[in-house]
Design a protein around this motif. Structure first.
Motif, PDB file in Angstrom:
ATOM      1  N   PRO A 158       0.830  -1.215   0.000  1.00 17.92           N
ATOM      2  CA  PRO A 158       0.000   0.000   0.000  1.00 17.92           C
ATOM      3  C   PRO A 158       0.858   1.257   0.000  1.00 17.92           C
ATOM      4  O   PRO A 158       1.960   1.275   0.562  1.00 17.92           O
ATOM      5  N   PRO A 159       0.374   2.304  -0.605  1.00 20.71           N
ATOM      6  CA  PRO A 159       1.129   3.566  -0.608  1.00 20.71           C
ATOM      7  C   PRO A 159       1.143   4.187   0.783  1.00 20.71           C
ATOM      8  O   PRO A 159       0.295   3.900   1.628  1.00 20.71           O
ATOM      9  N   VAL A 160       2.116   5.041   0.998  1.00 28.24           N
ATOM     10  CA  VAL A 160       2.224   5.779   2.255  1.00 28.24           C
ATOM     11  C   VAL A 160       1.708   7.193   2.022  1.00 28.24           C
ATOM     12  O   VAL A 160       2.135   7.871   1.087  1.00 28.24           O
ATOM     13  N   LEU A 161       0.787   7.608   2.860  1.00 32.42           N
ATOM     14  CA  LEU A 161       0.217   8.946   2.733  1.00 32.42           C
ATOM     15  C   LEU A 161       1.185   9.975   3.302  1.00 32.42           C
ATOM     16  O   LEU A 161       1.550   9.919   4.477  1.00 32.42           O
ATOM     17  N   LYS A 162       1.600  10.899   2.448  1.00 34.67           N
ATOM     18  CA  LYS A 162       2.467  11.990   2.873  1.00 34.67           C
ATOM     19  C   LYS A 162       1.609  13.237   3.055  1.00 34.67           C
ATOM     20  O   LYS A 162       1.186  13.862   2.082  1.00 34.67           O
ATOM     21  N   THR A 163       1.354  13.583   4.299  1.00 30.63           N
ATOM     22  CA  THR A 163       0.526  14.751   4.582  1.00 30.63           C
ATOM     23  C   THR A 163       1.313  16.019   4.290  1.00 30.63           C
ATOM     24  O   THR A 163       2.392  16.232   4.850  1.00 30.63           O
ATOM     25  N   PRO A 164       0.818  16.879   3.409  1.00 32.08           N
ATOM     26  CA  PRO A 164       1.574  18.079   3.028  1.00 32.08           C
ATOM     27  C   PRO A 164       1.651  19.102   4.164  1.00 32.08           C
ATOM     28  O   PRO A 164       0.736  19.226   4.976  1.00 32.08           O
ATOM     29  N   LYS A 165       2.739  19.825   4.159  1.00 31.57           N
ATOM     30  CA  LYS A 165       2.859  20.977   5.054  1.00 31.57           C
ATOM     31  C   LYS A 165       1.963  22.102   4.535  1.00 31.57           C
ATOM     32  O   LYS A 165       1.814  22.278   3.327  1.00 31.57           O
ATOM     33  N   LYS A 166       1.410  22.864   5.468  1.00 34.91           N
ATOM     34  CA  LYS A 166       0.529  23.961   5.088  1.00 34.91           C
ATOM     35  C   LYS A 166       0.900  25.221   5.868  1.00 34.91           C
ATOM     36  O   LYS A 166       1.480  25.156   6.951  1.00 34.91           O
ATOM     37  N   ASP A 167       0.544  26.329   5.305  1.00 32.99           N
ATOM     38  CA  ASP A 167       0.728  27.613   5.970  1.00 32.99           C
ATOM     39  C   ASP A 167      -0.593  28.372   5.934  1.00 32.99           C
ATOM     40  O   ASP A 167      -0.890  29.064   4.944  1.00 32.99           O
ATOM     41  N   PRO A 168      -1.416  28.249   6.985  1.00 32.27           N
ATOM     42  CA  PRO A 168      -2.719  28.936   6.992  1.00 32.27           C
ATOM     43  C   PRO A 168      -2.603  30.450   6.894  1.00 32.27           C
ATOM     44  O   PRO A 168      -3.560  31.124   6.484  1.00 32.27           O
ATOM     45  N   THR A 169      -1.432  31.007   7.239  1.00 29.77           N
ATOM     46  CA  THR A 169      -1.265  32.466   7.159  1.00 29.77           C
ATOM     47  C   THR A 169      -1.014  32.940   5.736  1.00 29.77           C
ATOM     48  O   THR A 169      -1.071  34.147   5.455  1.00 29.77           O
ATOM     49  N   LEU A 170      -0.689  32.011   4.832  1.00 30.95           N
ATOM     50  CA  LEU A 170      -0.420  32.320   3.421  1.00 30.95           C
ATOM     51  C   LEU A 170       0.779  33.246   3.234  1.00 30.95           C
ATOM     52  O   LEU A 170       0.910  33.907   2.202  1.00 30.95           O
ATOM     53  N   SER A 171       1.689  33.263   4.212  1.00 36.85           N
ATOM     54  CA  SER A 171       2.826  34.176   4.134  1.00 36.85           C
ATOM     55  C   SER A 171       4.118  33.500   3.690  1.00 36.85           C
ATOM     56  O   SER A 171       5.046  34.173   3.231  1.00 36.85           O
ATOM     57  N   ASP A 172       4.190  32.180   3.829  1.00 33.05           N
ATOM     58  CA  ASP A 172       5.413  31.465   3.442  1.00 33.05           C
ATOM     59  C   ASP A 172       5.631  31.612   1.932  1.00 33.05           C
ATOM     60  O   ASP A 172       4.706  31.382   1.141  1.00 33.05           O
ATOM     61  N   PRO A 173       6.842  31.977   1.485  1.00 34.25           N
ATOM     62  CA  PRO A 173       7.087  32.164   0.044  1.00 34.25           C
ATOM     63  C   PRO A 173       6.918  30.889  -0.773  1.00 34.25           C
ATOM     64  O   PRO A 173       6.786  30.965  -2.002  1.00 34.25           O
ATOM     65  N   HIS A 174       6.929  29.719  -0.099  1.00 31.54           N
ATOM     66  CA  HIS A 174       6.771  28.460  -0.821  1.00 31.54           C
ATOM     67  C   HIS A 174       5.326  27.973  -0.850  1.00 31.54           C
ATOM     68  O   HIS A 174       5.058  26.913  -1.424  1.00 31.54           O
ATOM     69  N   CYS A 175       4.395  28.707  -0.240  1.00 30.59           N
ATOM     70  CA  CYS A 175       3.006  28.259  -0.281  1.00 30.59           C
ATOM     71  C   CYS A 175       2.415  28.594  -1.648  1.00 30.59           C
ATOM     72  O   CYS A 175       2.843  29.523  -2.340  1.00 30.59           O
ATOM     73  N   VAL A 176       1.413  27.817  -2.025  1.00 29.48           N
ATOM     74  CA  VAL A 176       0.823  27.947  -3.357  1.00 29.48           C
ATOM     75  C   VAL A 176       0.321  29.364  -3.610  1.00 29.48           C
ATOM     76  O   VAL A 176       0.490  29.912  -4.705  1.00 29.48           O
ATOM     77  N   TYR A 177      -0.256  29.976  -2.612  1.00 24.56           N
ATOM     78  CA  TYR A 177      -0.773  31.331  -2.775  1.00 24.56           C
ATOM     79  C   TYR A 177       0.330  32.297  -3.201  1.00 24.56           C
ATOM     80  O   TYR A 177       0.166  33.056  -4.169  1.00 24.56           O
ATOM     81  N   GLN A 178       1.452  32.265  -2.488  1.00 20.29           N
ATOM     82  CA  GLN A 178       2.541  33.199  -2.799  1.00 20.29           C
ATOM     83  C   GLN A 178       3.167  32.883  -4.160  1.00 20.29           C
ATOM     84  O   GLN A 178       3.530  33.793  -4.920  1.00 20.29           O
ATOM     85  N   ILE A 179       3.295  31.602  -4.481  1.00 19.05           N
ATOM     86  CA  ILE A 179       3.862  31.204  -5.776  1.00 19.05           C
ATOM     87  C   ILE A 179       2.967  31.690  -6.917  1.00 19.05           C
ATOM     88  O   ILE A 179       3.442  32.251  -7.920  1.00 19.05           O
ATOM     89  N   MET A 180       1.656  31.484  -6.774  1.00 14.31           N
ATOM     90  CA  MET A 180       0.719  31.924  -7.810  1.00 14.31           C
ATOM     91  C   MET A 180       0.706  33.450  -7.935  1.00 14.31           C
ATOM     92  O   MET A 180       0.681  33.994  -9.045  1.00 14.31           O
ATOM     93  N   LYS A 181       0.698  34.111  -6.804  1.00  7.82           N
ATOM     94  CA  LYS A 181       0.653  35.568  -6.819  1.00  7.82           C
ATOM     95  C   LYS A 181       1.855  36.135  -7.560  1.00  7.82           C
ATOM     96  O   LYS A 181       1.737  37.060  -8.379  1.00  7.82           O
ATOM     97  N   LYS A 182       3.029  35.552  -7.298  1.00  9.40           N
ATOM     98  CA  LYS A 182       4.243  36.000  -7.976  1.00  9.40           C
ATOM     99  C   LYS A 182       4.201  35.654  -9.459  1.00  9.40           C
ATOM    100  O   LYS A 182       4.573  36.464 -10.322  1.00  9.40           O
ATOM    101  N   HIS A 183       3.743  34.426  -9.764  1.00  6.64           N
ATOM    102  CA  HIS A 183       3.744  33.953 -11.148  1.00  6.64           C
ATOM    103  C   HIS A 183       2.867  34.836 -12.032  1.00  6.64           C
ATOM    104  O   HIS A 183       3.258  35.198 -13.151  1.00  6.64           O
ATOM    105  N   TYR A 184       1.675  35.184 -11.547  1.00  3.11           N
ATOM    106  CA  TYR A 184       0.725  35.910 -12.394  1.00  3.11           C
ATOM    107  C   TYR A 184       0.811  37.424 -12.231  1.00  3.11           C
ATOM    108  O   TYR A 184       0.055  38.152 -12.901  1.00  3.11           O
ATOM    109  N   ALA A 185       1.727  37.891 -11.396  1.00  2.00           N
ATOM    110  CA  ALA A 185       1.920  39.341 -11.282  1.00  2.00           C
ATOM    111  C   ALA A 185       2.392  39.940 -12.603  1.00  2.00           C
ATOM    112  O   ALA A 185       2.187  41.135 -12.870  1.00  2.00           O
TER     113      ALA A 185
END
Length: 840
Positions: A158-185
């Protein structure tokens, strides 16, 4: 479509981009008009002022092939103006997830991290999530995955579930929000308007109106079709529309959907059955000759660690039991070794098949229900290639361009050299056979036979059935290199000695294999009611797991009139216009996909007047089949309600929707690349076209590429009401020929004036791939656009003509587009290419 036709009436804003639904999907207008009557706004974005645009509130012209730039600008606008449905995105998407620190994107090169210049492919490891923790499957007797240890289930780790790290504050530069914001700026109003050829003020107005649907009490729908998909970034086009809808909270809610408008020829059904080199029925992937040599490897490679796709072993084993019947046993891994193993799906695509014909690798080909020498790009190359076949089998109602390729005007002097033996099998038309069709909205309905087949024609199912029987007989009598898959296939689709589509329906629906032998001989099978009943131990069979339950009826499986697919109920609980008792909508008769997202995290609907599902504190109230686990069995085997959680997208292993994705081969975030042939340089990055583009290095296209200095006009192809598909059926109707008698191209008055062209003049459109002569339609519907500071003209060309019809003939429009492809789905680029223009 993620919802239904009727659900369009619930939208506050509708955006048509990549289709002309008023003309090509007219039934949609019943529901669009109801939305407009209630005050909805309708925006049409299209290269032409279409019949849809004529009824819309706002029309915005766009240069063909620049859809990602348009929607990328909308994403930037959402971020800049705080229009994101933050609560929805935080709980139901991967907005907060942290991406590998090794991920990067370089606008100077247009490349994401992991690019291999030698292979022209990406290593996507840097596109993955950071891991918070790991969890193994609970396979104990009481665990959720106890089924993996049941007798008869093929062994796999069986596969092993890797629970992703999250940043509820959306401030980490590696979070999806910050990456998208930079990409589409980079996708500013100035940049997008310059790329797309749009008026900046009008563009901003469209962004403002549509992004207002990000409010929790609003909903917006995007309607699209081939105008979005027939590009070498077609998957990127559809992905970026999905991202827009997710950011605005428009998926899973009434009136909010991504509406892929399917054509009448059962396009949705073909997609579901995966008539595609990379996938099997029900969107299972074909085994890879590299990664999936055994069933254990397939399960370990293909099974995700969480979400409903974790049941993939059940779907595959049930498929194998349907395919091989009693010959599929636990001892032989249910016949898994008999399945073909695909090395590279792109090499098996229809476009590449012609390359293999040219090389002499493919010796024979079956063309069923298609006319590629009229409908595929760079058709002149195809005509000159198909004659290398030793044999070709073609079934159709009419002699098409493919069936009579040697009759092409430019093939006359080559006809004597063609060695291909062609077999034409006349097929019954839609009204001359019975069976199911699946239309937009995933709605399955039974189509009854109205007429007996004309002349010696047979339903295509009968043709294939008899053909397979004869092939099996040859293998049985003469042997072969590997006869086992042919001889062990279950092939018993007869009732009263005749092939019958109802038996196919039973296989698609699924059944318990213990009942199959006795019940199928008596023609009264006990069919499964739900895909939740499928097993991985060989006790169930199902040819297409998403269809499970669509034909289930214990009263009489022989009579489609009482099956789910033939229901006529007009009940409308919740006044949602989704009519759950009318026909059947896969999966599980669910009308609005991802409907858990219609509520907040506590289960309260975003809109109290549009309730799809609702948690009342003790149980779920439902006006649609829940697209989530609403109840589960306790230790006593009783169903108990499951309280609200954030698992709104249960087919994803994260059970959250993907804004950033590592599933595609070419881009984790959609990025604008110019069409293979474009009138301008790429203003957003350093790569002109998609670096992962398919077939661009093949001589059939590489030697025929045109520069804007030679061919300055942007061309796009389209269909219209009076003629359909490749024109074979409609051109046989005199009234339709009278209504639209001539093949034409549509051009603006400014371009016509420059070229000295008047309405009705014959004009020549040409590039290095081909040349066609059509009549000129001069209109105000295609205005010149200012692209990168340069006036750019667009020409629209209809493609529903050819040389084979007896009544009305014309040139092959698809001689002109380039035969390059999307790296994910291999679709051609027919909607944006360059041509020259002159009076004929």
């Amino acid at each position: 479509m993620t919802s239904q036709w009727g659900d369009l009436s619930n939208a506050d804003v509708l955006l048509t981009c990549g289709c002309n639904n008023a003309e090509n999907h007219p039934i949609s207008m019943k529901w669009v008009n109801r939305a407009l009557d209630k005050g909805a706004k309708w925006i049409v974005v299209d290269p032409r002022f279409t019949r849809s645009a004529a009824h819309a509130n706002i029309y915005l012209p766009i240069r063909p092939g620049t859809d990602i730039a348009f929607f990328g600008g909308m994403i930037n606008y959402i971020f800049e103006h705080n229009r994101m449905q933050k609560e929805y995105c935080t709980h139901y998407t991967n907005l907060t997830y942290l991406i590998n620190p090794g991920y990067s994107y370089d606008p100077e090169t247009g490349l994401f991290s992991g690019w291999n210049e030698k292979t022209k492919k990406y290593d996507k490891s840097s596109w993955s999530y950071q891991t918070e923790s790991t969890h193994e499957w609970d396979t104990s007797a009481q665990g959720a995955y106890a089924w993996t240890k049941q007798p008869g289930v093929p062994a796999f780790t069986p596969p092993v579930l890797k629970t992703p790290k999250k940043d509820p504050t959306l401030s980490d530069p590696h979070c999806v929000y910050q990456i998208m914001k930079k990409h589409y700026a980079r996708y500013t109003l100035d940049k997008v308007s310059s790329i797309c050829g749009m008026n900046k003020k009008a563009l901003e107005e469209v962004y403002d109106i549509y992004t207002q649907t990000g409010a929790s009490n609003k909903a917006g729908t995007i309607l699209y079709a081939l105008g979005q998909t027939q590009h070498h970034v077609g998957v990127g086009n559809t992905r970026i529309m999905t991202i827009v809808q997710l950011l605005l909270g428009n998926i899973g809610v009434p009136g909010g959907q991504l509406a892929a408008l399917r054509g009448e020829p059962n396009v949705q059904g073909c997609t579901d059955m995966c008539i595609d080199p990379g996938a099997m029925p029900g969107y299972l992937q074909w085994p890879s000759s590299v990664n999936d040599r055994t069933i254990r490897e397939y399960f370990e490679h293909e099974t995700p660690a969480d979400g409903y796709w974790a049941n993939k072993p059940k779907f595959l084993v049930s498929f194998l039991k349907s395919f091989f019947g009693e010959n599929a046993t636990a001892e032989n891994d249910y016949g898994y070794d008999w399945l073909p193993k695909v090395d590279d799906p792109a090499k098996r695509s229809l476009q590449n098949a012609f390359h293999l014909m040219e090389e002499g690798i493919i010796k024979g080909y079956f063309f069923f229900g298609q006319n590629p020498l009229q409908s595929l790009a760079n058709a002149r190359y195809l005509r000159n290639t198909i004659g290398n076949l030793d044999w070709m089998v073609f079934d159709d109602m009419y002699m098409t361009e493919t069936a009579s390729f040697w009759d092409a005007p430019d093939m006359k002097d080559k006809a004597s050299k063609i060695k291909t033996e062609v077999y034409f099998l006349p097929v019954a038309g839609p009204l001359e056979k019975a069976g199911t069709v699946v239309q937009s909205g995933r709605v399955m309905q039974w189509r009854y036979q109205a007429l007996h087949p004309h002349g010696n024609s047979k339903p295509d199912f009968h043709i294939l059935y008899e053909l397979a029987k004869h092939i099996r007989e040859l293998y049985k009598n003469e042997g072969g290199v590997f006869p086992d898959p042919i001889l062990n296939t279950k092939w018993d689709y007869e009732i009263d000695g005749k092939p019958d589509t109802r038996k196919i329906a039973w296989e698609l629906n699924g059944y318990k294999t213990a009942d199959a032998t006795a019940d199928f001989k008596n023609a009264t099978p006990k069919l499964l009611p739900s895909f939740a009943d499928l097993k991985a131990d060989g006790s169930t069979a199902c040819a297409c797991w998403i269809y499970t339950g669509y034909y289930a009826n214990t009263k009489d499986a022989l009579d489609p009139a009482i099956q789910n697919v033939a229901r006529r109920g007009k009940e409308d609980p919740g006044n949602l216009k989704i009519f759950p008792n009318w026909a059947f909508s896969w999966p599980a008769n669910r009308r609005i996909l991802y409907n858990r997202a219609s509520c907040d995290e506590h289960g309260k609907p975003w809109r109290a007047d549009k309730v799809v599902v609702e948690w009342d504190g003790t149980s779920w109230k439902t006006n649609d089949v829940p697209d989530f686990v609403a109840a589960s069995k306790n230790t006593d085997g009783k169903l108990v309600p499951v309280a609200p959680n954030n698992k709104a997208f249960m087919m994803r292993w994260e059970q959250n929707a993907s804004l950033f994705s590592n599933a595609l081969k070419d881009m984790p975030l959609p990025e604008h690349y110019e069409p293979y042939e474009a009138p301008t340089n790429n203003l957003l990055n350093g790569s002109q076209s998609n670096p992962s583009i398919l077939f661009a290095d093949h001589h059939s296209i590489k030697d025929t590429t045109g520069a804007p200095e030679e061919y300055p006009y942007v061309a796009t192809t389209y269909s219209f009401t009076e003629h359909w598909s490749s024109g074979q059926e409609t051109h046989c109707a005199p009234a339709l020929n009278e209504m639209m008698p001539h093949q034409y191209c549509e051009m603006g008055v400014d371009l016509a004036r420059e070229k000295g062209i008047k309405p009705g003049d014959k004009v020549r459109l040409f590039n290095k791939r081909g040349s066609i002569v059509v009549q000129a339609m001069v209109t105000h519907r295609i205005a010149p656009l200012e692209v990168n500071g340069k006036r750019t003209y667009t020409i629209g060309i209809v493609h529903d003509w050819g040389w084979s019809n007896h009544f009305v003939t014309g040139d092959i429009t698809n001689d002109l587009p380039p035969n390059v492809g999307d790296p994910n789905c291999f679709i051609q680029e027919s909607k944006a290419f360059l041509v020259g223009l002159e009076k004929a």
